[in-house]
Scaffold this motif. Structure first.
Motif, mmCIF file in Angstrom:
data_model
loop_
_atom_site.group_PDB
_atom_site.id
_atom_site.type_symbol
_atom_site.label_atom_id
_atom_site.label_comp_id
_atom_site.label_asym_id
_atom_site.label_seq_id
_atom_site.Cartn_x
_atom_site.Cartn_y
_atom_site.Cartn_z
ATOM 1 N N GLY A 131 0.828 -1.206 0.000
ATOM 2 C CA GLY A 131 0.000 0.000 0.000
ATOM 3 C C GLY A 131 0.857 1.249 0.000
ATOM 4 O O GLY A 131 1.967 1.262 -0.534
ATOM 5 N N GLN A 132 0.339 2.261 0.661
ATOM 6 C CA GLN A 132 0.981 3.572 0.639
ATOM 7 C C GLN A 132 2.364 3.520 1.290
ATOM 8 O O GLN A 132 2.552 2.883 2.321
ATOM 9 N N ARG A 133 3.322 4.188 0.709
ATOM 10 C CA ARG A 133 4.682 4.292 1.253
ATOM 11 C C ARG A 133 5.147 5.733 1.131
ATOM 12 O O ARG A 133 4.685 6.486 0.290
ATOM 13 N N HIS A 134 6.102 6.059 1.974
ATOM 14 C CA HIS A 134 6.660 7.416 2.017
ATOM 15 C C HIS A 134 5.599 8.445 2.419
ATOM 16 O O HIS A 134 5.613 9.591 1.982
ATOM 17 N N HIS A 135 4.660 7.961 3.217
ATOM 18 C CA HIS A 135 3.676 8.796 3.904
ATOM 19 C C HIS A 135 3.899 8.497 5.383
ATOM 20 O O HIS A 135 3.947 7.323 5.795
ATOM 21 N N ALA A 136 4.062 9.544 6.193
ATOM 22 C CA ALA A 136 4.561 9.332 7.557
ATOM 23 C C ALA A 136 3.686 8.386 8.377
ATOM 24 O O ALA A 136 4.210 7.544 9.108
ATOM 25 N N LEU A 137 2.374 8.502 8.243
ATOM 26 C CA LEU A 137 1.521 7.622 9.058
ATOM 27 C C LEU A 137 1.535 6.192 8.523
ATOM 28 O O LEU A 137 1.600 5.227 9.289
ATOM 29 N N ALA A 138 1.500 6.056 7.206
ATOM 30 C CA ALA A 138 1.571 4.710 6.617
ATOM 31 C C ALA A 138 2.880 4.041 7.014
ATOM 32 O O ALA A 138 2.913 2.844 7.349
ATOM 33 N N ASP A 139 3.953 4.793 7.000
ATOM 34 C CA ASP A 139 5.260 4.226 7.346
ATOM 35 C C ASP A 139 5.340 3.915 8.842
ATOM 36 O O ASP A 139 5.958 2.925 9.243
ATOM 37 N N ALA A 140 4.723 4.752 9.670
ATOM 38 C CA ALA A 140 4.713 4.470 11.110
ATOM 39 C C ALA A 140 3.936 3.187 11.389
ATOM 40 O O ALA A 140 4.336 2.377 12.236
ATOM 41 N N ARG A 141 2.847 2.989 10.658
ATOM 42 C CA ARG A 141 2.076 1.733 10.817
ATOM 43 C C ARG A 141 2.935 0.537 10.418
ATOM 44 O O ARG A 141 2.910 -0.507 11.076
ATOM 45 N N TRP A 142 3.672 0.681 9.338
ATOM 46 C CA TRP A 142 4.540 -0.430 8.915
ATOM 47 C C TRP A 142 5.637 -0.670 9.958
ATOM 48 O O TRP A 142 6.005 -1.830 10.219
ATOM 49 N N THR A 143 6.152 0.387 10.550
ATOM 50 C CA THR A 143 7.196 0.228 11.564
ATOM 51 C C THR A 143 6.661 -0.619 12.710
ATOM 52 O O THR A 143 7.368 -1.473 13.257
ATOM 53 N N ARG A 144 5.401 -0.415 13.050
ATOM 54 C CA ARG A 144 4.803 -1.272 14.081
ATOM 55 C C ARG A 144 4.717 -2.723 13.598
ATOM 56 O O ARG A 144 4.965 -3.656 14.361
ATOM 57 N N GLN A 145 4.370 -2.897 12.339
ATOM 58 C CA GLN A 145 4.319 -4.264 11.793
ATOM 59 C C GLN A 145 5.686 -4.931 11.869
ATOM 60 O O GLN A 145 5.801 -6.120 12.226
ATOM 61 N N ALA A 146 6.710 -4.181 11.523
ATOM 62 C CA ALA A 146 8.066 -4.736 11.563
ATOM 63 C C ALA A 146 8.447 -5.074 13.005
ATOM 64 O O ALA A 146 9.065 -6.112 13.270
ATOM 65 N N TRP A 147 8.082 -4.191 13.934
ATOM 66 C CA TRP A 147 8.342 -4.456 15.354
ATOM 67 C C TRP A 147 7.622 -5.740 15.791
ATOM 68 O O TRP A 147 8.194 -6.580 16.495
ATOM 69 N N THR A 148 6.374 -5.894 15.377
ATOM 70 C CA THR A 148 5.593 -7.071 15.753
ATOM 71 C C THR A 148 6.247 -8.347 15.223
ATOM 72 O O THR A 148 6.312 -9.375 15.904
ATOM 73 N N PHE A 149 6.766 -8.249 14.003
ATOM 74 C CA PHE A 149 7.468 -9.388 13.402
ATOM 75 C C PHE A 149 8.691 -9.770 14.240
ATOM 76 O O PHE A 149 8.904 -10.941 14.570
ATOM 77 N N LEU A 150 9.487 -8.758 14.598
ATOM 78 C CA LEU A 150 10.697 -9.035 15.381
ATOM 79 C C LEU A 150 10.335 -9.509 16.785
ATOM 80 O O LEU A 150 11.038 -10.347 17.362
ATOM 81 N N CYS A 151 9.250 -8.993 17.312
ATOM 82 C CA CYS A 151 8.784 -9.428 18.629
ATOM 83 C C CYS A 151 8.500 -10.934 18.624
ATOM 84 O O CYS A 151 8.745 -11.631 19.609
ATOM 85 N N GLY A 152 8.012 -11.437 17.495
ATOM 86 C CA GLY A 152 7.762 -12.869 17.381
ATOM 87 C C GLY A 152 9.043 -13.687 17.477
ATOM 88 O O GLY A 152 9.034 -14.838 17.902
ATOM 89 N N LEU A 153 10.164 -13.074 17.063
ATOM 90 C CA LEU A 153 11.463 -13.757 17.116
ATOM 91 C C LEU A 153 12.142 -13.573 18.468
ATOM 92 O O LEU A 153 12.953 -14.394 18.878
ATOM 93 N N ASP A 154 11.848 -12.465 19.116
ATOM 94 C CA ASP A 154 12.604 -12.075 20.316
ATOM 95 C C ASP A 154 11.703 -11.293 21.276
ATOM 96 O O ASP A 154 11.829 -10.085 21.422
ATOM 97 N N PRO A 155 10.776 -12.004 21.925
ATOM 98 C CA PRO A 155 9.803 -11.305 22.789
ATOM 99 C C PRO A 155 10.464 -10.469 23.883
ATOM 100 O O PRO A 155 9.975 -9.388 24.206
ATOM 101 N N ASN A 156 11.560 -10.953 24.435
ATOM 102 C CA ASN A 156 12.209 -10.187 25.512
ATOM 103 C C ASN A 156 12.791 -8.879 24.989
ATOM 104 O O ASN A 156 12.724 -7.836 25.650
ATOM 105 N N GLY A 157 13.374 -8.938 23.792
ATOM 106 C CA GLY A 157 13.987 -7.741 23.217
ATOM 107 C C GLY A 157 12.979 -6.657 22.902
ATOM 108 O O GLY A 157 13.322 -5.479 22.820
ATOM 109 N N ALA A 158 11.734 -7.061 22.752
ATOM 110 C CA ALA A 158 10.695 -6.105 22.368
ATOM 111 C C ALA A 158 10.375 -5.119 23.476
ATOM 112 O O ALA A 158 9.833 -4.051 23.223
#
Ligand SMILES: [Mg+2]
Length: 172
Positions: A131-158
């Motif tokens: 979807g939308q990219r290089h829009h601050a809110l769309a990118d912030a939402r994706w950053t949360r998605q990326a965090w959620t992905f990494l959280c699945g690999l490393d819950p303590n690090g999250a």
């Protein structure tokens, strides 16, 4: 509470001019604002062609944005900010309040970096942004998605958070 942050900005030595700011809070609230003080004369062709057309066009002064961010994070004694390659975003964000030493006192002076965390974990491929990219809110939402992905690999690090101040004895 965690906040995922993204900004669009014009990077032009020696300024980082914030165009827009997006924040996604852990409780699901979202913040989006555009600056009315952008110096477009410094913008690259890419920024003019990619970022500018996505703006809603209701910019406000940076001071108004900073006040709105204070309201958005009000009653949160321990905010934690996460960005993706956030060095420039964090400068633009901090300058809303004056400078690093002028951030609201309960704000951390450091924005945590999704990319750095990914590197610690062997640099796995992050979820693709659709979807939308290089829009601050769309990118912030994706950053949360990326965090959620990494959280699945490393819950303590999250649950890491930035504590302390760079210069604890500095009086602003
Ligand atoms: Mg962005």
């Amino acid at each position: 509470m965690k906040y995922w942050i993204d900004t669009e900005f014009i990077e032009h030595p020696y300024t980082i001019d914030m165009i827009s700011l997006g924040l996604v809070a852990e409780d699901g609230r979202e913040f989006y604002a555009e600056s009315s003080e952008v110096d477009w004369s410094k913008a690259s062709r890419w920024t003019l062609q990619t970022v500018r057309p996505q703006l809603q066009g209701k910019g406000m002064p940076r001071e108004t944005i900073s006040n709105a961010v204070r309201l958005f994070t009000e009653h949160d004694p321990k905010p934690v900010f996460w960005g993706y390659f956030p060095a420039y975003d964090w400068v633009a964000f901090s300058w809303l309040f004056g400078g690093l030493a002028d951030l609201p006192f309960h704000f951390p002076q450091l924005c945590l970096d999704i990319k750095q965390w990914a590197i610690e974990l062997g640099d796995p491929e992050l979820p693709h942004q659709t979807g939308q990219r290089h829009h601050a809110l769309a990118d912030a939402r994706w950053t949360r998605q990326a965090w959620t992905f990494l959280c699945g690999l490393d819950p303590n690090g999250a649950e890491r958070c930035a504590t302390g101040r760079k210069n604890p004895d500095q009086v602003a």
